[in-house]
Design an enzyme around this catalytic site. Structure first.
Site, mmCIF file in Angstrom:
data_model
loop_
_atom_site.group_PDB
_atom_site.id
_atom_site.type_symbol
_atom_site.label_atom_id
_atom_site.label_comp_id
_atom_site.label_asym_id
_atom_site.label_seq_id
_atom_site.Cartn_x
_atom_site.Cartn_y
_atom_site.Cartn_z
ATOM 1 N N ARG A 174 47.734 -25.648 -44.477
ATOM 2 C CA ARG A 174 48.931 -25.794 -45.320
ATOM 3 C C ARG A 174 49.100 -27.225 -45.789
ATOM 4 O O ARG A 174 48.908 -28.170 -45.012
ATOM 5 C CB ARG A 174 50.178 -25.352 -44.552
ATOM 6 N N GLN B 236 46.231 -19.460 -36.163
ATOM 7 C CA GLN B 236 47.166 -18.347 -36.015
ATOM 8 C C GLN B 236 46.474 -17.173 -35.341
ATOM 9 O O GLN B 236 45.246 -17.112 -35.286
ATOM 10 C CB GLN B 236 47.667 -17.886 -37.395
ATOM 11 N N HIS C 88 47.616 -18.372 -44.125
ATOM 12 C CA HIS C 88 47.925 -17.580 -42.931
ATOM 13 C C HIS C 88 46.799 -16.573 -42.693
ATOM 14 O O HIS C 88 45.900 -16.453 -43.541
ATOM 15 C CB HIS C 88 49.296 -16.883 -43.039
ATOM 16 N N ALA D 137 53.091 -5.489 -37.997
ATOM 17 C CA ALA D 137 52.210 -6.663 -38.098
ATOM 18 C C ALA D 137 52.951 -7.846 -37.517
ATOM 19 O O ALA D 137 54.191 -7.879 -37.512
ATOM 20 C CB ALA D 137 51.854 -6.930 -39.552
ATOM 21 N N VAL E 284 56.513 -7.415 -45.029
ATOM 22 C CA VAL E 284 57.061 -6.515 -43.993
ATOM 23 C C VAL E 284 58.487 -6.104 -44.353
ATOM 24 O O VAL E 284 59.188 -6.821 -45.061
ATOM 25 C CB VAL E 284 57.063 -7.179 -42.587
ATOM 26 N N TRP F 87 54.660 -21.048 -48.347
ATOM 27 C CA TRP F 87 53.325 -21.481 -47.931
ATOM 28 C C TRP F 87 52.768 -22.515 -48.905
ATOM 29 O O TRP F 87 52.295 -22.168 -49.984
ATOM 30 C CB TRP F 87 52.391 -20.274 -47.854
#
Ligand code: FA5
Length: 343
Positions: free
Chosen positions: A207, A221, A181, A309, A265, A152
């Protein structure tokens, strides 16, 4: 004199009955109230009368004048209401289109996404566009030394030099940035709510990247988060397949879940779709089961609750749905593009 005034009044009463349009109305007004009218003539000779006569005839003359004015005003209202020859509407003429505003295509797509999730009992929450390093990275299991930060490219916000700021250590932790994000809202929400819950988080993200047909430095997003006891990847698969089938209105579309990596995650997946008529697989989102470290960081016991998620690019979904070849169309302000999305 009195007869004259009565005569004017009765002649007027006859004449006004014949008036059918605004031109005739104007002619009548000039004839009876204009400078050269009989009434004006009567008024003009009034000055030569005695005081007594002036009072009597003056009163009568004023009454007649008031009568004429009222009758004319009433007639005008009638004529305008009916539509006279002068202002009749020509129904064969083409109409003039009114310019009404409408939603920007990105707002519209965001609304479409929200409606589908709301129907599946998700709630919609929003968060700040200016974030701290803590929420955007650290709490998401991406410490400063982590190579994944490179995923990112970040717009950092220059700190204000201020002697009253706390120690260097705290200053570092509270460095501000434009969120890269919508995932920081996972942390913010989990800190303040107890499971079970399911939310989506629409929002603008930033970004520091070179732009091209599919990359902007500012885009949108849609984050998703569902946490509870016994939430599994199978639940994610069901929810997300339901969502895409409705969003693209294609009940037979195909899905592919590829292993992927995001620090927050485990396991992480990338979802690909193939719609009716698509020749190749399209990558549409990153997702996975919420990492144990993230659950711990927000005070949850990862042995008791689990969650999934996901994060998708609203712009990219809008491009796929409406066949838009370049993401930059959304932001360059060209109305010829925007107007195509009028419902
Ligand atoms: C993320 O941002 C993760 N936060 C997603 C996530 C959430 C993963 C929750 C796991 C769990 P990624 O960098 O891949 O991942 O971005 C997600 C989506 O944003 C991409 O699939 C893409 O659709 C969109 N996107 C990314 N960069 C750009 C860009 N420069 N311009 C437009 N859309 C972009």
């Amino acid at each position: 004199m009195s007869d004259k005034l009565s005569g004017i009044k009765s002649a007027f009463e006859t004449d006004i009955r014949t008036v059918v349009d605004l031109d005739q109305w104007e002619a009548l007004r000039v004839a009876y109230l204009g400078r050269k009218s009989a009434l004006s003539e009567v008024m003009a000779v009034m000055k030569d009368l005695s005081a007594e006569q002036k009072r009597t005839f003056g009163k009568k003359a004023n009454e007649v004048r008031a009568f004429l004015e009222t009758a004319l005003a009433q007639k005008r209202i009638e004529l305008e209401a009916k539509g006279t020859h002068a202002n009749l509407i020509d129904v064969t003429r083409p109409g003039v289109k009114r310019h009404a505003g409408h939603l920007h295509p990105l707002t519209r797509v965001e609304e479409e996404i929200k409606q589908i999730f709301l129907a599946m009992n998700f709630s919609v929450v929003e968060g700040p566009e200016i974030e701290t390093e803590h929420y955007n990275f650290d709490a998401l299991n991406i410490p400063a030394s982590h190579p994944a930060r490179e995923m990112w490219d970040t717009f950092w916000i220059k700190p204000i030099t201020d002697n009253r700021q706390p120690t260097t250590k705290n200053k570092m932790q509270n460095r501000y940035l434009l969120r890269t994000h919508t995932s920081p809202m996972q942390i913010r929400y989990m800190e303040n709510h107890r499971p079970p819950f399911q939310i989506i988080v629409p929002g603008r993200v930033f970004r520091y990247e070179a732009t091209d047909a599919s990359h902007e430095i500012n885009f949108y997003q849609m984050e998703g988060l569902m946490v509870g006891t016994n939430v599994s990847l199978a639940n994610f698969k069901y929810v997300i397949e339901e969502f895409f089938k409705k969003f693209f209105n294609d009940p037979d579309m195909q899905f592919r879940f590829r292993p992927s990596y995001f620090p927050f995650v485990e396991p992480g997946v990338e979802v690909d779709i193939k719609r009716k008529g698509d020749s190749k697989w399209l990558e549409v989102m990153g997702a996975g089961m919420v990492h144990r470290n993230v659950l711990k960081a927000t005070g949850y016991n990862p042995d008791e609750v689990q969650g999934f998620a996901f994060g998708m690019g609203t712009d990219r979904l809008a491009m796929l749905k409406y066949k838009i070849p370049d993401i930059r169309f959304f932001y360059n302000g060209d109305l010829r593009f925007i107007k195509q999305f009028k419902k």
